[in-house]
Design a protein around this motif. Structure first.
Motif, PDB file in Angstrom:
ATOM      1  N   MET A 170      10.049  -5.126 -22.097  1.00 55.90           N
ATOM      2  CA  MET A 170       8.909  -4.804 -21.307  1.00 55.90           C
ATOM      3  C   MET A 170       9.299  -4.246 -19.954  1.00 55.90           C
ATOM      4  SD  MET A 170       5.942  -7.387 -21.689  1.00 55.90           S
ATOM      5  CE  MET A 170       4.664  -6.653 -22.510  1.00 55.90           C
ATOM      6  N   GLU A 171      10.427  -4.552 -19.583  1.00 55.98           N
ATOM      7  CA  GLU A 171      10.862  -4.077 -18.292  1.00 55.98           C
ATOM      8  C   GLU A 171      10.832  -2.550 -18.194  1.00 55.98           C
ATOM      9  OE1 GLU A 171      13.809  -6.715 -16.717  1.00 55.98           O
ATOM     10  OE2 GLU A 171      14.506  -4.969 -15.669  1.00 55.98           O
ATOM     11  N   PRO A 172      11.226  -1.858 -19.243  1.00 60.02           N
ATOM     12  CA  PRO A 172      11.165  -0.417 -19.120  1.00 60.02           C
ATOM     13  C   PRO A 172       9.727   0.096 -18.954  1.00 60.02           C
ATOM     14  CG  PRO A 172      12.447  -1.038 -21.042  1.00 60.02           C
ATOM     15  CD  PRO A 172      11.886  -2.278 -20.450  1.00 60.02           C
ATOM     16  N   ASN A 173       8.722  -0.625 -19.458  1.00 61.91           N
ATOM     17  CA  ASN A 173       7.330  -0.194 -19.308  1.00 61.91           C
ATOM     18  C   ASN A 173       6.833  -0.321 -17.876  1.00 61.91           C
ATOM     19  OD1 ASN A 173       6.764   0.664 -21.820  1.00 61.91           O
ATOM     20  ND2 ASN A 173       5.965  -1.263 -22.574  1.00 61.91           N
ATOM     21  N   ILE A 174       7.290  -1.296 -17.184  1.00 69.38           N
ATOM     22  CA  ILE A 174       6.810  -1.532 -15.823  1.00 69.38           C
ATOM     23  C   ILE A 174       7.153  -0.355 -14.911  1.00 69.38           C
ATOM     24  CG2 ILE A 174       7.039  -3.004 -13.799  1.00 69.38           C
ATOM     25  CD1 ILE A 174       7.251  -5.354 -15.717  1.00 69.38           C
ATOM     26  N   PRO A 175       8.408   0.107 -14.893  1.00 66.90           N
ATOM     27  CA  PRO A 175       8.664   1.261 -14.040  1.00 66.90           C
ATOM     28  C   PRO A 175       7.851   2.490 -14.450  1.00 66.90           C
ATOM     29  CG  PRO A 175      10.718   0.270 -14.725  1.00 66.90           C
ATOM     30  CD  PRO A 175       9.592  -0.422 -15.456  1.00 66.90           C
ATOM     31  N   ILE A 176       7.618   2.666 -15.727  1.00 64.97           N
ATOM     32  CA  ILE A 176       6.836   3.816 -16.190  1.00 64.97           C
ATOM     33  C   ILE A 176       5.402   3.668 -15.686  1.00 64.97           C
ATOM     34  CG2 ILE A 176       5.890   4.970 -18.217  1.00 64.97           C
ATOM     35  CD1 ILE A 176       8.495   4.262 -19.655  1.00 64.97           C
ATOM     36  N   GLN A 177       4.845   2.464 -15.854  1.00 58.11           N
ATOM     37  CA  GLN A 177       3.483   2.236 -15.361  1.00 58.11           C
ATOM     38  C   GLN A 177       3.430   2.416 -13.856  1.00 58.11           C
ATOM     39  OE1 GLN A 177       2.436  -1.644 -16.728  1.00 58.11           O
ATOM     40  NE2 GLN A 177       1.724  -0.925 -18.726  1.00 58.11           N
ATOM     41  N   ARG A 178       4.444   1.890 -13.216  1.00 56.48           N
ATOM     42  CA  ARG A 178       4.482   2.021 -11.776  1.00 56.48           C
ATOM     43  C   ARG A 178       4.614   3.486 -11.398  1.00 56.48           C
ATOM     44  NH1 ARG A 178       8.480  -1.149  -7.699  1.00 56.48           N
ATOM     45  NH2 ARG A 178       7.089  -1.003  -5.950  1.00 56.48           N
ATOM     46  N   GLY A 179       5.403   4.241 -12.150  1.00 58.03           N
ATOM     47  CA  GLY A 179       5.563   5.673 -11.907  1.00 58.03           C
ATOM     48  C   GLY A 179       4.268   6.413 -12.153  1.00 58.03           C
ATOM     49  N   GLU A 180       3.538   6.035 -13.196  1.00 54.90           N
ATOM     50  CA  GLU A 180       2.253   6.663 -13.483  1.00 54.90           C
ATOM     51  C   GLU A 180       1.245   6.329 -12.380  1.00 54.90           C
ATOM     52  OE1 GLU A 180       0.884   5.551 -17.352  1.00 54.90           O
ATOM     53  OE2 GLU A 180       2.615   6.460 -18.335  1.00 54.90           O
ATOM     54  N   GLU A 181       1.258   5.080 -11.961  1.00 56.35           N
ATOM     55  CA  GLU A 181       0.358   4.658 -10.899  1.00 56.35           C
ATOM     56  C   GLU A 181       0.691   5.399  -9.604  1.00 56.35           C
ATOM     57  OE1 GLU A 181      -0.277   0.575  -8.622  1.00 56.35           O
ATOM     58  OE2 GLU A 181      -0.546   0.374 -10.804  1.00 56.35           O
ATOM     59  N   GLN A 182       1.969   5.526  -9.362  1.00 53.95           N
ATOM     60  CA  GLN A 182       2.434   6.241  -8.173  1.00 53.95           C
ATOM     61  C   GLN A 182       2.015   7.708  -8.267  1.00 53.95           C
ATOM     62  OE1 GLN A 182       6.685   6.027  -7.749  1.00 53.95           O
ATOM     63  NE2 GLN A 182       6.514   5.619  -5.568  1.00 53.95           N
ATOM     64  N   SER A 183       2.146   8.306  -9.428  1.00 49.41           N
ATOM     65  CA  SER A 183       1.754   9.702  -9.633  1.00 49.41           C
ATOM     66  C   SER A 183       0.265   9.884  -9.397  1.00 49.41           C
ATOM     67  CB  SER A 183       2.086  10.157 -11.060  1.00 49.41           C
ATOM     68  OG  SER A 183       3.449  10.339 -11.212  1.00 49.41           O
ATOM     69  N   LYS A 184      -0.522   8.901  -9.867  1.00 50.20           N
ATOM     70  CA  LYS A 184      -1.968   8.985  -9.676  1.00 50.20           C
ATOM     71  C   LYS A 184      -2.317   8.910  -8.191  1.00 50.20           C
ATOM     72  CE  LYS A 184      -3.405   6.999 -14.092  1.00 50.20           C
ATOM     73  NZ  LYS A 184      -4.061   5.849 -14.732  1.00 50.20           N
ATOM     74  N   VAL A 185      -1.658   7.998  -7.475  1.00 47.22           N
ATOM     75  CA  VAL A 185      -1.904   7.860  -6.036  1.00 47.22           C
ATOM     76  C   VAL A 185      -1.502   9.143  -5.318  1.00 47.22           C
ATOM     77  CG1 VAL A 185      -1.211   6.626  -3.939  1.00 47.22           C
ATOM     78  CG2 VAL A 185      -1.724   5.342  -6.023  1.00 47.22           C
ATOM     79  N   ILE A 186      -0.345   9.679  -5.668  1.00 45.38           N
ATOM     80  CA  ILE A 186       0.144  10.919  -5.031  1.00 45.38           C
ATOM     81  C   ILE A 186      -0.805  12.078  -5.350  1.00 45.38           C
ATOM     82  CG2 ILE A 186       1.995  12.637  -5.062  1.00 45.38           C
ATOM     83  CD1 ILE A 186       3.951  10.265  -5.422  1.00 45.38           C
ATOM     84  N   LYS A 187      -1.237  12.148  -6.607  1.00 45.25           N
ATOM     85  CA  LYS A 187      -2.156  13.217  -7.012  1.00 45.25           C
ATOM     86  C   LYS A 187      -3.474  13.104  -6.251  1.00 45.25           C
ATOM     87  CE  LYS A 187      -4.254  15.324 -11.054  1.00 45.25           C
ATOM     88  NZ  LYS A 187      -4.479  15.266 -12.470  1.00 45.25           N
ATOM     89  N   ALA A 188      -4.012  11.905  -6.130  1.00 45.42           N
ATOM     90  CA  ALA A 188      -5.250  11.681  -5.394  1.00 45.42           C
ATOM     91  C   ALA A 188      -5.077  12.049  -3.917  1.00 45.42           C
ATOM     92  CB  ALA A 188      -5.699  10.227  -5.535  1.00 45.42           C
ATOM     93  N   TRP A 189      -3.925  11.632  -3.341  1.00 42.05           N
ATOM     94  CA  TRP A 189      -3.631  11.962  -1.939  1.00 42.05           C
ATOM     95  C   TRP A 189      -3.569  13.469  -1.755  1.00 42.05           C
ATOM     96  CZ3 TRP A 189       0.397  14.705   0.150  1.00 42.05           C
ATOM     97  CH2 TRP A 189       0.498  14.679   1.549  1.00 42.05           C
TER      98      TRP A 189
END
Length: 123
Positions: free
Chosen positions: A1-20
Motif C-alpha cells: 500500500m505504500e506505493p499507492n500513498i505517494p501516487i495519491q499524494r502526487g495526484e492530490e498535489q497535482s489537483k492542488v497545483i492545477k487548481a492554483w
C-alpha cells in the motif's frame, strides 16, 4: 500500500497545483480584461474629445469660407456694376461724339466749307 500513498499524494498535489494554476490564470485574465476595458474607455474619451474639436474647427472653417465667399461675391458684383457704369459712360460719350460730328458736318455743309483736318488719309 505504500506505493499507492505517494501516487495519491502526487495526484492530490497535482489537483492542488492545477487548481492554483487555473485560479492564477483566471486572475491574470480578469486583470488583463479590466486593463483592456480601461484602455478602451480612455481611447473612446480621447477620441470623442478630438472629434469634437475637429467638428468645431470644421464649423469655424465653414463659417469663414461662407464669409469669404460672400465678400468675393460682393466684390464681383461691385466690379460688374463698375464695368456697367464704365460701359454706359463710353456709350454716352460715343453718342455725344457722333452728335457733335453730325452738328459739325451740318455746319460745314451749311457754310459750304471742307474741314481742314481730316481723319481720312485718302482725301
Amino acid at each position: 500500500m505504500e506505493p499507492n500513498i505517494p501516487i495519491q499524494r502526487g495526484e492530490e498535489q497535482s489537483k492542488v497545483i492545477k487548481a492554483w494554476k487555473e485560479l492564477k490564470i483566471t486572475k491574470v485574465n480578469n486583470k488583463t480584461q479590466k486593463k483592456l476595458l480601461d484602455i478602451s474607455g480612455w481611447e473612446k474619451k480621447k477620441t470623442t474629445k478630438i472629434e469634437s474639436q475637429l467638428a468645431r474647427i470644421q464649423r469655424q472653417m465653414d463659417s469663414k469660407k461662407m464669409e469669404k465667399s460672400e465678400k468675393l461675391r460682393s466684390k464681383k458684383a461691385a466690379v460688374h456694376a463698375k464695368a456697367q457704369k464704365k460701359k454706359a459712360d463710353v456709350q454716352t460719350r460715343r453718342a455725344q461724339e457722333i452728335l457733335d460730328a453730325e452738328e459739325e458736318a451740318a455746319r460745314f455743309q451749311a457754310a459750304g466749307q471742307i474741314p481742314k483736318k481730316s481723319s481720312f488719309s485718302c482725301f
